[in-house]
Scaffold this active site. Sequence first.
Site, PDB file in Angstrom:
ATOM      1  CB  THR A 378       4.373  -2.210  -0.908  1.00 57.00           C
ATOM      2  OG1 THR A 378       4.889  -0.960  -1.360  1.00 57.00           O
ATOM      3  CG2 THR A 378       4.088  -3.075  -2.133  1.00 57.00           C
ATOM      4  CB  THR A 396       2.865  -0.138  -3.758  1.00 59.95           C
ATOM      5  OG1 THR A 396       3.399   0.636  -2.696  1.00 59.95           O
ATOM      6  CG2 THR A 396       3.331   0.449  -5.074  1.00 59.95           C
ATOM      7  CG  ASN A 398       6.587   4.846  -3.026  1.00 62.92           C
ATOM      8  OD1 ASN A 398       7.219   3.830  -2.744  1.00 62.92           O
ATOM      9  ND2 ASN A 398       7.189   5.998  -3.262  1.00 62.92           N
ATOM     10  CB  SER A 447       8.166  -0.909  -9.601  1.00 65.64           C
ATOM     11  OG  SER A 447       7.782  -1.705  -8.501  1.00 65.64           O
TER      12      SER A 447
HETATM   13  O1  DON Z   1       7.421   0.091  -6.546  1.00 69.88           O
HETATM   14  C1  DON Z   1       8.273   0.066  -5.678  1.00 69.88           C
HETATM   15  O2  DON Z   1       9.311  -0.555  -5.771  1.00 69.88           O
HETATM   16  C2  DON Z   1       8.023   0.819  -4.380  1.00 69.88           C
HETATM   17  N1  DON Z   1       7.136   1.906  -4.633  1.00 69.88           N
HETATM   18  C3  DON Z   1       7.503  -0.125  -3.364  1.00 69.88           C
HETATM   19  C4  DON Z   1       7.317   0.549  -2.044  1.00 69.88           C
HETATM   20  C5  DON Z   1       7.301  -0.381  -0.914  1.00 69.88           C
HETATM   21  O3  DON Z   1       7.417  -1.560  -1.035  1.00 69.88           O
HETATM   22  C6  DON Z   1       7.162   0.238   0.402  1.00 69.88           C
HETATM   23  N2  DON Z   1       7.117  -0.774   1.369  1.00 69.88           N
HETATM   24  N3  DON Z   1       7.329  -1.441   2.148  1.00 69.88           N
END
Ligand code: DON
Length: 567
Positions: A378, A396, A398, A447
């Site tokens: 992200t 992101t 994801n 999220s």
């Molecule tokens: O929206 C969210 O909380 C997740 N999809 C974020 C994913 C994420 O941060 C992956 N990374 N390091």
Amino acid sequence: MSHRFLAIVVLCLASAGPASAQQPRWWGPAVADSAMVVSAKSEATRVGLDVLRRGGNAVDAAIAVHFALAVTLPSAGNIGGGGFMVVRQADGAVHTYDYRERAPLAATEDMYLDAAGDPVEGLSWYGWKAVGTPGSVAGMALVHERHGSLPWRDLIEPAIRLAEEGFVVDPHTWASLEGDATDIRQFPGAAAILFPGGNPPPIGSRLRQPALARTLRLIADGGPDVFYRGEIADSIANAMAANGGLITKQDLAAYEAKERPPVTFDYRGHRIHSMGPPSSGGLTMMWILEQLETFDLSKYPFHSAASVHRIVEAMRRAYGERNVLLGDPDFADIPPEAWREGYGTALAATIDTLLATPSAEIRPELFAAVVPTESTETTHFSIIAPDGSAVASTTTINGGFGSYMTVAGFFLNNEMDDATIKPGVANAYGLVQGRANAIEPGKRPLSAMTPTIVEKDGRVKYVLGTPGGSTIITSVTQVLIDAIDYGMTLAEANDAKRIHHQHLPDRIEVEPFGLSQDTVDRLTTMGHTIRFRGGYSGRVETIEVDFEHGFLFGRSDLRGGGLADGF
Ligand code: DON
């Protein structure tokens, strides 16, 4: 560099005196006195600074940075994903924007379960079915319409150039491509974009993305319509139809980015503005900090067992509430009291200052066997413009490279995995969530992204946010605790090691070297389970405003490969 800036630097050095061996504590982060951009890629930071030099405000710069990251950080930057943006206008007004992906209109609550009712491994993570209707392009268009001062096309032009001419593969990009090579090779569309010569492009070479350049040109010329109704919408819908995906032209045409009410609360003399549902970030952070405000945390030394215990117990309780109560506010009935300042204070009443409370005793309805994996990608960026406007934005797809599915040169997200695939079963971040986040047609998966702007005495003091899946909320919260309770500069707080607890799994996650063995032993005696992580999580991109001299300090997390720079 301005004369005022130079004069202040000389004065500060002089007052430190040759006899003083101590450097000013702000020496270390990037320092400027008018504007600052901190992002995960140097090219994107420079694009943002160029926009600010041309007279753009923080939102103009944010749009340009967002599109530049879509090119230079293909694992997370995006037009095929979504995100959130906190904007503080020069006049102090705060607005928060939601361009989170939506579940397809044909989505069903059990779409990732087999006939026996068990999750089908990988179905919500890889491939066309994992994709939510992307929101980023609509989001950029909405914030441009509300706040932009420079032409839309001009803000996308730098990204087009980066895609056409290529960007130089630095060690971080190479490592991200090499580290994911096995997955990338399985998907010909992804490999064609990322491995044009068949392998990860070597460090120092240029990665050109002609198909993405063409798509960005269409968006620059045609606006969001071309993405949601025109040629790009056709490409997405056709690819979905050909491959068993669910997103149709109707999904795309129906997508709307939204302004949402900010989560605003006070913490020890600071006013914090963050993102509300469908992000859990702002409310969960509020609940953690409200619990901690019932203690004088600074009495307990930084990362001592007494301090870590209190922080962890507050995290445990706040995540328990998050996982049960929160979901897309357009669908889930989030209790009104959960939004109100003070909800977190009540949670602190059950904290035993000497013993860990098992998570099974807090929100036991979530208790289940958990199979967590590590988080991936992200990205966050923070901006302060010369006019005083500020932006914190987290975006992101994801997982790293999202679903690995590509259309028209860009990656599509796998955001559907953030929804509750089955109540009581952990998602990729080990989060065990409830029905409030169950899948429904058109619903945004919950999220953890926590873009945040903090004011002190009515002025911007901090701008920050981070990637890190479920650890996003605790990373942002800890950076603020370290700065506000422990008196660290924001750069020191950013560099400090972090811990994490998310109710389930019931254990404290610790970054490498994050706690001494003495502290681990004490915490274990208090009933905690400790797990040292294999690697670092989160890359916090921070700006601090130094009220004394008027400096802006920028810090791009040492855990990542970004750039803080200003003028
Ligand atoms: O929206 C969210 O909380 C997740 N999809 C974020 C994913 C994420 O941060 C992956 N990374 N390091």
